[in-house]
Structures are given as structure tokens and as C-alpha cells.
Design a protein around this motif. Sequence first.
Motif, PDB file in Angstrom:
ATOM      1  N   GLU A  86       0.834  -1.209   0.000  1.00  0.00           N
ATOM      2  CA  GLU A  86       0.000   0.000   0.000  1.00  0.00           C
ATOM      3  C   GLU A  86       0.866   1.255   0.000  1.00  0.00           C
ATOM      4  OE1 GLU A  86      -3.479   2.487   0.565  1.00  0.00           O
ATOM      5  OE2 GLU A  86      -3.349   0.350   0.073  1.00  0.00           O
ATOM      6  N   LEU A  87       1.883   1.288   0.855  1.00  0.00           N
ATOM      7  CA  LEU A  87       2.742   2.466   0.965  1.00  0.00           C
ATOM      8  C   LEU A  87       3.494   2.725  -0.335  1.00  0.00           C
ATOM      9  CD1 LEU A  87       4.080   4.722   2.585  1.00  0.00           C
ATOM     10  CD2 LEU A  87       5.718   3.047   3.447  1.00  0.00           C
ATOM     11  N   VAL A  88       4.079   1.685  -0.908  1.00  0.00           N
ATOM     12  CA  VAL A  88       4.851   1.853  -2.144  1.00  0.00           C
ATOM     13  C   VAL A  88       3.965   2.354  -3.276  1.00  0.00           C
ATOM     14  CG1 VAL A  88       6.121   0.599  -3.935  1.00  0.00           C
ATOM     15  CG2 VAL A  88       6.625   0.167  -1.525  1.00  0.00           C
ATOM     16  N   LEU A  89       2.776   1.786  -3.415  1.00  0.00           N
ATOM     17  CA  LEU A  89       1.895   2.183  -4.509  1.00  0.00           C
ATOM     18  C   LEU A  89       1.328   3.580  -4.300  1.00  0.00           C
ATOM     19  CD1 LEU A  89       0.028  -1.154  -5.292  1.00  0.00           C
ATOM     20  CD2 LEU A  89       1.933  -0.092  -6.515  1.00  0.00           C
ATOM     21  N   VAL A  90       1.108   3.980  -3.050  1.00  0.00           N
ATOM     22  CA  VAL A  90       0.680   5.359  -2.785  1.00  0.00           C
ATOM     23  C   VAL A  90       1.754   6.344  -3.229  1.00  0.00           C
ATOM     24  CG1 VAL A  90       0.292   7.028  -0.929  1.00  0.00           C
ATOM     25  CG2 VAL A  90      -0.969   4.882  -0.941  1.00  0.00           C
ATOM     26  N   LEU A  91       3.010   6.048  -2.905  1.00  0.00           N
ATOM     27  CA  LEU A  91       4.110   6.934  -3.292  1.00  0.00           C
ATOM     28  C   LEU A  91       4.289   6.967  -4.808  1.00  0.00           C
ATOM     29  CD1 LEU A  91       6.723   6.032  -0.522  1.00  0.00           C
ATOM     30  CD2 LEU A  91       5.240   8.039  -0.641  1.00  0.00           C
ATOM     31  N   VAL A  92       4.179   5.799  -5.450  1.00  0.00           N
ATOM     32  CA  VAL A  92       4.298   5.749  -6.910  1.00  0.00           C
ATOM     33  C   VAL A  92       3.170   6.531  -7.569  1.00  0.00           C
ATOM     34  CG1 VAL A  92       4.203   4.220  -8.917  1.00  0.00           C
ATOM     35  CG2 VAL A  92       5.566   3.578  -6.929  1.00  0.00           C
ATOM     36  N   SER A  93       1.945   6.355  -7.054  1.00  0.00           N
ATOM     37  CA  SER A  93       0.800   7.070  -7.606  1.00  0.00           C
ATOM     38  C   SER A  93       0.964   8.578  -7.446  1.00  0.00           C
ATOM     39  CB  SER A  93      -0.483   6.603  -6.911  1.00  0.00           C
ATOM     40  OG  SER A  93      -1.592   7.354  -7.334  1.00  0.00           O
ATOM     41  N   ALA A  94       1.438   9.012  -6.281  1.00  0.00           N
ATOM     42  CA  ALA A  94       1.635  10.443  -6.054  1.00  0.00           C
ATOM     43  C   ALA A  94       2.710  11.006  -6.977  1.00  0.00           C
ATOM     44  CB  ALA A  94       2.005  10.686  -4.597  1.00  0.00           C
ATOM     45  N   ALA A  95       3.747  10.206  -7.247  1.00  0.00           N
ATOM     46  CA  ALA A  95       4.830  10.671  -8.109  1.00  0.00           C
ATOM     47  C   ALA A  95       4.407  10.753  -9.574  1.00  0.00           C
ATOM     48  CB  ALA A  95       6.037   9.754  -7.962  1.00  0.00           C
ATOM     49  N   LEU A  96       3.517   9.858 -10.010  1.00  0.00           N
ATOM     50  CA  LEU A  96       3.123   9.810 -11.415  1.00  0.00           C
ATOM     51  C   LEU A  96       1.953  10.719 -11.748  1.00  0.00           C
ATOM     52  CD1 LEU A  96       3.374   5.974 -12.189  1.00  0.00           C
ATOM     53  CD2 LEU A  96       5.039   7.772 -12.706  1.00  0.00           C
ATOM     54  N   THR A  97       1.171  11.121 -10.745  1.00  0.00           N
ATOM     55  CA  THR A  97       0.006  11.956 -11.004  1.00  0.00           C
ATOM     56  C   THR A  97       0.448  13.351 -11.412  1.00  0.00           C
ATOM     57  OG1 THR A  97      -1.314  10.740  -9.391  1.00  0.00           O
ATOM     58  CG2 THR A  97      -2.092  12.931 -10.019  1.00  0.00           C
ATOM     59  N   PRO A  98      -0.023  13.853 -12.559  1.00  0.00           N
ATOM     60  CA  PRO A  98       0.387  15.192 -12.993  1.00  0.00           C
ATOM     61  C   PRO A  98      -0.169  16.272 -12.083  1.00  0.00           C
ATOM     62  CG  PRO A  98      -1.332  14.314 -14.422  1.00  0.00           C
ATOM     63  CD  PRO A  98      -0.926  13.193 -13.508  1.00  0.00           C
ATOM     64  N   GLY A  99       0.477  17.428 -12.127  1.00  0.00           N
ATOM     65  CA  GLY A  99       0.045  18.545 -11.294  1.00  0.00           C
ATOM     66  C   GLY A  99       0.872  18.618 -10.036  1.00  0.00           C
ATOM     67  N   PRO A 100       0.465  19.478  -9.099  1.00  0.00           N
ATOM     68  CA  PRO A 100       1.193  19.603  -7.833  1.00  0.00           C
ATOM     69  C   PRO A 100       1.246  18.289  -7.092  1.00  0.00           C
ATOM     70  CG  PRO A 100      -0.408  21.382  -8.101  1.00  0.00           C
ATOM     71  CD  PRO A 100      -0.676  20.398  -9.188  1.00  0.00           C
ATOM     72  N   ARG A 101       2.383  17.977  -6.548  1.00  0.00           N
ATOM     73  CA  ARG A 101       2.564  16.714  -5.828  1.00  0.00           C
ATOM     74  C   ARG A 101       1.758  16.730  -4.539  1.00  0.00           C
ATOM     75  NH1 ARG A 101       3.591  15.251  -9.983  1.00  0.00           N
ATOM     76  NH2 ARG A 101       5.601  14.733 -10.899  1.00  0.00           N
ATOM     77  N   ARG A 102       0.932  15.704  -4.352  1.00  0.00           N
ATOM     78  CA  ARG A 102       0.143  15.567  -3.133  1.00  0.00           C
ATOM     79  C   ARG A 102       0.602  14.318  -2.404  1.00  0.00           C
ATOM     80  NH1 ARG A 102      -6.085  17.020  -5.073  1.00  0.00           N
ATOM     81  NH2 ARG A 102      -5.630  19.141  -5.782  1.00  0.00           N
ATOM     82  N   TRP A 103       1.679  14.439  -1.674  1.00  0.00           N
ATOM     83  CA  TRP A 103       2.226  13.303  -0.957  1.00  0.00           C
ATOM     84  C   TRP A 103       1.324  12.954   0.211  1.00  0.00           C
ATOM     85  CZ3 TRP A 103       5.780  11.045  -3.695  1.00  0.00           C
ATOM     86  CH2 TRP A 103       6.558  11.816  -4.562  1.00  0.00           C
ATOM     87  N   PRO A 104       1.233  11.662   0.555  1.00  0.00           N
ATOM     88  CA  PRO A 104       0.337  11.256   1.629  1.00  0.00           C
ATOM     89  C   PRO A 104       0.708  11.835   2.984  1.00  0.00           C
ATOM     90  CG  PRO A 104       1.735   9.423   0.926  1.00  0.00           C
ATOM     91  CD  PRO A 104       1.926  10.528  -0.057  1.00  0.00           C
ATOM     92  N   VAL A 105       1.974  12.167   3.174  1.00  0.00           N
ATOM     93  CA  VAL A 105       2.407  12.748   4.447  1.00  0.00           C
ATOM     94  C   VAL A 105       3.178  14.024   4.142  1.00  0.00           C
ATOM     95  CG1 VAL A 105       3.785  12.445   6.517  1.00  0.00           C
ATOM     96  CG2 VAL A 105       2.583  10.486   5.535  1.00  0.00           C
ATOM     97  N   ARG A 106       2.681  15.139   4.615  1.00  0.00           N
ATOM     98  CA  ARG A 106       3.358  16.419   4.397  1.00  0.00           C
ATOM     99  C   ARG A 106       3.497  17.136   5.729  1.00  0.00           C
ATOM    100  NH1 ARG A 106       0.247  19.740  -0.093  1.00  0.00           N
ATOM    101  NH2 ARG A 106      -1.462  19.282   1.333  1.00  0.00           N
ATOM    102  N   PRO A 107       4.656  17.748   5.964  1.00  0.00           N
ATOM    103  CA  PRO A 107       4.819  18.479   7.229  1.00  0.00           C
ATOM    104  C   PRO A 107       3.896  19.687   7.288  1.00  0.00           C
ATOM    105  CG  PRO A 107       6.649  18.930   5.743  1.00  0.00           C
ATOM    106  CD  PRO A 107       5.843  17.833   5.101  1.00  0.00           C
ATOM    107  N   VAL A 108       3.368  19.936   8.463  1.00  0.00           N
ATOM    108  CA  VAL A 108       2.511  21.101   8.670  1.00  0.00           C
ATOM    109  C   VAL A 108       3.376  22.246   9.179  1.00  0.00           C
ATOM    110  CG1 VAL A 108       0.544  22.017   9.933  1.00  0.00           C
ATOM    111  CG2 VAL A 108       0.553  19.620   9.184  1.00  0.00           C
ATOM    112  N   ARG A 109       3.409  23.313   8.439  1.00  0.00           N
ATOM    113  CA  ARG A 109       4.244  24.442   8.799  1.00  0.00           C
ATOM    114  C   ARG A 109       3.464  25.405   9.685  1.00  0.00           C
ATOM    115  NH1 ARG A 109       7.171  25.978   3.020  1.00  0.00           N
ATOM    116  NH2 ARG A 109       8.212  23.958   2.697  1.00  0.00           N
ATOM    117  N   ALA A 110       4.098  25.813  10.751  1.00  0.00           N
ATOM    118  CA  ALA A 110       3.458  26.770  11.648  1.00  0.00           C
ATOM    119  C   ALA A 110       3.431  28.141  10.977  1.00  0.00           C
ATOM    120  CB  ALA A 110       4.218  26.842  12.967  1.00  0.00           C
ATOM    121  N   PRO A 111       2.341  28.897  11.140  1.00  0.00           N
ATOM    122  CA  PRO A 111       2.274  30.230  10.524  1.00  0.00           C
ATOM    123  C   PRO A 111       3.283  31.175  11.153  1.00  0.00           C
ATOM    124  CG  PRO A 111       0.426  29.884  12.027  1.00  0.00           C
ATOM    125  CD  PRO A 111       1.142  28.564  11.902  1.00  0.00           C
ATOM    126  N   ARG A 112       3.786  32.080  10.330  1.00  0.00           N
ATOM    127  CA  ARG A 112       4.727  33.064  10.837  1.00  0.00           C
ATOM    128  C   ARG A 112       4.011  34.051  11.763  1.00  0.00           C
ATOM    129  NH1 ARG A 112       7.803  34.640   5.162  1.00  0.00           N
ATOM    130  NH2 ARG A 112       8.646  32.550   4.718  1.00  0.00           N
TER     131      ARG A 112
END
Length: 249
Positions: free
Chosen positions: A210-236
Motif C-alpha cells: 500500500e505504501l509503495v503504490l501510494v508513493l508511486v501514484s503520487a509521483a506519477l500523477t500530474p500537477g502539484p505533488r500531493r504526498w500522503p504525508v506532508r509536514p505542517v508548517r506553523a504560521p509566521r
Amino acid sequence: MDEGGAVSAFGDAFVYLNDPFNWTRSGGILDLLVAHLRISALAVLLAAVLAVPTGVLLGRSGRGGGAVVVLSNVSRAVPTLALLTVLAVTPLGFSELGTVLALAAFAVPPMLTNTYVGFREVDRDVREAARAMGMSRGQMLTRVEFPLALPLVATGVRTAAVQVVATATLAALVGGGGLGRIINLGFGQQDHGLILAGAVLVAALALLTELVLVLVSAALTPGPRRWPVRPVRAPRAGQPEPTSSGVPL
């Protein structure tokens, strides 16, 4: 199994999985893992060859939607173990080919359904714009429709692959290979630790798939990358926090 037996089973499973001999010996975990992956990969590949082109044709034409739904529902109602048993008594016998065919039949519905829906949901205005630009049907398919439908197609493939990896365990009950042999051997010997070790291996392999295919799918999907795990940045400091819709408060 009482609490003491459960603790003992976990201990036995831990000992079994941490013994290098169990991994490297002939017919050990590594050999069974390779067989499990080979059977699963062949089944998913066969299902993709059958389901994806069919889903593309039906989705582009707009026909056969009812048949896709019926096929998906009926095939999901058929127990995979029953299909494995039926194929085992045919001329195929207790062969790897029979296991691959049974698992491929199990993998077709999610691929077919998602591919069909993915191509049906391509915006008609997008198609008209591509046609107005002089694109041929082949160019529309490869440059417009398929990239837009890819997320749903990839989801169908991922769902089918995870299901196949988990269900391939049943192949051991009809003489097939794979990690299910460890579980089958554990039941035969009434060894709860061995059963648990086999279950842990299958679960870990399914999660890794599941993890490998999620990463492959995210890498191959055109447009902005939507990775399953993204760091949440605190607002300035002094910057308004965005709401769930992305609009600052």
C-alpha cells in the motif's frame, strides 16, 4: 487462548522471525516471500491487462455502466477460496497458474470500476477543448483523458494489489506457494506462534505494498505533488492561520 497463551504465542513468533535460519534456509521465509510476490504480481498484471483497457473503452464510450456495476458486485460475492478450489479440480490442478487466475479474477472488479469511473468523470468541456485544438482521439487519450483519470485508475490498481497480496495467503490451502504456507503449517501443528508469525508477515507485506503504490501514484500523477504525508508548517508571526478550506481567517 488465554492471556498466558497469547503472550507465549507472541514470544514464539518473535523468536521465529528473529532466527536467521528461518529466513535463509531452502523453503524459508525469503523463498516463500519471493513466491508470494511473484504470484501476486502476475495476478495484478493479468487483471490490469484485462480490466484497464476495458474500462477505458467503456468509459470513453459511456456505455456498459450497468454491466460494470453488476460484474463488480457479483465477482465480489464469489469467495476467492471457492474459486481456488474449483480451479484446483480442473486440468490446471494444484498449480501456480490456477492460483494466478483466481487472484486475477478477484483483482479485476476494482480496476475495472475505477478505470471506468475515472474516464467517465473527465470533464466534457476539456474533451471539447482538446478536440477544438485539433487533437486526434489517440492524442486526447494519452495527453488529456488518461492524465486526468490517472488518480482513480491508480487507486483501483492499488486497491486490487493490496487485496491480492492479502488473499494470496489462501493459496496455501490448495497447495499453492507463498507466505500462507507458514500459517497453514502453524494450523497443522497447532503452533499459535507460527500462525501469528505468518499473519504478521502477510500484514506487513500488504501495508508495504500500500505504501509503495501510494508513493508511486503520487509521483506519477500530474500537477502539484500531493504526498500522503506532508509536514505542517506553523504560521509566521502576524500571519493569519488558514482554515480547513485554505482561506485565512
